[in-house]
Design a protein around this motif. Structure first.
Motif, mmCIF file in Angstrom:
data_model
loop_
_atom_site.group_PDB
_atom_site.id
_atom_site.type_symbol
_atom_site.label_atom_id
_atom_site.label_comp_id
_atom_site.label_asym_id
_atom_site.label_seq_id
_atom_site.Cartn_x
_atom_site.Cartn_y
_atom_site.Cartn_z
ATOM 1 N N ARG A 1 3.433 1.795 -1.509
ATOM 2 C CA ARG A 1 3.944 2.043 -2.860
ATOM 3 C C ARG A 1 2.849 2.525 -3.822
ATOM 4 O O ARG A 1 3.145 2.889 -4.960
ATOM 5 C CB ARG A 1 4.599 0.782 -3.409
ATOM 6 C CG ARG A 1 5.926 0.482 -2.730
ATOM 7 C CD ARG A 1 6.451 -0.889 -3.123
ATOM 8 N NE ARG A 1 7.794 -1.150 -2.653
ATOM 9 C CZ ARG A 1 8.117 -1.469 -1.415
ATOM 10 N NH1 ARG A 1 7.187 -1.550 -0.486
ATOM 11 N NH2 ARG A 1 9.371 -1.710 -1.079
ATOM 12 N N LEU A 2 1.606 2.479 -3.393
ATOM 13 C CA LEU A 2 0.505 2.933 -4.240
ATOM 14 C C LEU A 2 0.443 4.458 -4.293
ATOM 15 O O LEU A 2 0.759 5.131 -3.315
ATOM 16 C CB LEU A 2 -0.835 2.405 -3.715
ATOM 17 C CG LEU A 2 -1.062 0.907 -3.725
ATOM 18 C CD1 LEU A 2 -2.413 0.575 -3.097
ATOM 19 C CD2 LEU A 2 -0.975 0.347 -5.138
ATOM 20 N N ASP A 3 0.001 4.963 -5.401
ATOM 21 C CA ASP A 3 -0.223 6.406 -5.547
ATOM 22 C C ASP A 3 -1.400 6.791 -4.649
ATOM 23 O O ASP A 3 -2.542 6.379 -4.894
ATOM 24 C CB ASP A 3 -0.522 6.715 -7.011
ATOM 25 C CG ASP A 3 -0.801 8.179 -7.277
ATOM 26 O OD1 ASP A 3 -1.058 8.948 -6.330
ATOM 27 O OD2 ASP A 3 -0.764 8.559 -8.463
ATOM 28 N N ARG B 1 -8.975 5.286 0.797
ATOM 29 C CA ARG B 1 -8.646 3.904 1.119
ATOM 30 C C ARG B 1 -9.513 3.448 2.286
ATOM 31 O O ARG B 1 -9.697 4.169 3.254
ATOM 32 C CB ARG B 1 -7.158 3.779 1.475
ATOM 33 C CG ARG B 1 -6.240 3.907 0.265
ATOM 34 C CD ARG B 1 -4.800 4.045 0.645
ATOM 35 N NE ARG B 1 -4.535 5.228 1.467
ATOM 36 C CZ ARG B 1 -4.556 6.492 1.028
ATOM 37 N NH1 ARG B 1 -4.840 6.741 -0.237
ATOM 38 N NH2 ARG B 1 -4.298 7.502 1.839
ATOM 39 N N VAL C 1 0.829 -1.212 0.000
ATOM 40 C CA VAL C 1 0.000 0.000 0.000
ATOM 41 C C VAL C 1 0.863 1.261 0.000
ATOM 42 O O VAL C 1 0.526 2.247 -0.661
ATOM 43 C CB VAL C 1 -0.981 -0.010 1.196
ATOM 44 C CG1 VAL C 1 -1.703 1.321 1.343
ATOM 45 C CG2 VAL C 1 -1.989 -1.141 1.036
ATOM 46 N N TYR D 1 -5.388 6.061 -5.540
ATOM 47 C CA TYR D 1 -6.067 5.049 -4.728
ATOM 48 C C TYR D 1 -6.569 5.695 -3.455
ATOM 49 O O TYR D 1 -6.055 5.469 -2.363
ATOM 50 C CB TYR D 1 -5.128 3.873 -4.444
ATOM 51 C CG TYR D 1 -4.759 3.139 -5.709
ATOM 52 C CD1 TYR D 1 -5.639 2.211 -6.263
ATOM 53 C CD2 TYR D 1 -3.564 3.396 -6.377
ATOM 54 C CE1 TYR D 1 -5.326 1.560 -7.438
ATOM 55 C CE2 TYR D 1 -3.249 2.734 -7.559
ATOM 56 C CZ TYR D 1 -4.135 1.824 -8.078
ATOM 57 O OH TYR D 1 -3.826 1.175 -9.254
#
Length: 179
Positions: free
Chosen positions: A19-21, A28, A17, A25
């Protein structure tokens, strides 16, 4: 919607997570077993690192009953999983997630089953389920992985040995190496 487990599952999922933009995203929604207080703390810490300003944070923590405790018998876990499944119906239908991201804790099974059924019933056709098998699963799939293998949109393993075994069952399994 991110389904957290306890211990190693939480650590692995937070690495993914993080590493997610965060813009893409967002918001959340973290789904955590109601007995898992440690994961709640870890998620909050991770989100504060992502965005220290509490006014700008875009996440929620949702708790559901644990579907199966560690070392719980498979037979007795049927009842607790049904209870978790019933609790997930309003959560998934209200949230209408576009993505469910999970790495195999037992908590993910009812969430993913409800999302899959919602898609079959045309209640949320946009939801995609991504299952990332835990790093510690080198030679065999987890119970959650074996249950969800056929209904998720993307199934990811982290070891080539497991890819070889799983590819005989499902042709589109991905191996991304260690995350």
């Amino acid at each position: 919607m991110i389904v957290m487990g306890s211990g190693g599952h939480t650590a692995e999922m937070l690495r993914i997570v993080e590493r997610l933009d965060g813009e893409r995203y967002s918001p959340r929604q973290y789904v955590i077993a109601s007995t898992d207080k440690t994961s709640v703390v870890k998620v909050i810490e991770s989100e504060v690192r992502r965005q220290p300003d509490t006014q700008k944070q875009t996440y929620d923590i949702i708790t559901i009953p644990r579907s199966r405790d560690v070392h719980q018998s498979y037979l007795s876990s049927v009842a607790t999983t049904v209870l978790a499944l019933v609790n997930c119906v309003p959560i998934v239908l209200k949230a209408r997630p576009e993505l469910i991201l999970t790495n195999g804790p037992g908590t993910c099974v009812p969430v993913c089953l409800v999302a899959f059924l919602a898609r079959l019933l045309f209640l949320n056709t946009k939801c995609r389920i991504v299952f990332v098998e835990s790093f510690c699963r080198v030679r065999s799939l987890s119970l959650s992985g074996r249950i969800l293998l056929y209904i998720v949109d993307m199934f990811v393993v982290q070891w080539p040995e497991l890819l070889e075994k799983t590819a005989t069952t499902r042709q589109d399994v991905h191996c991304f190496g260690r995350l």
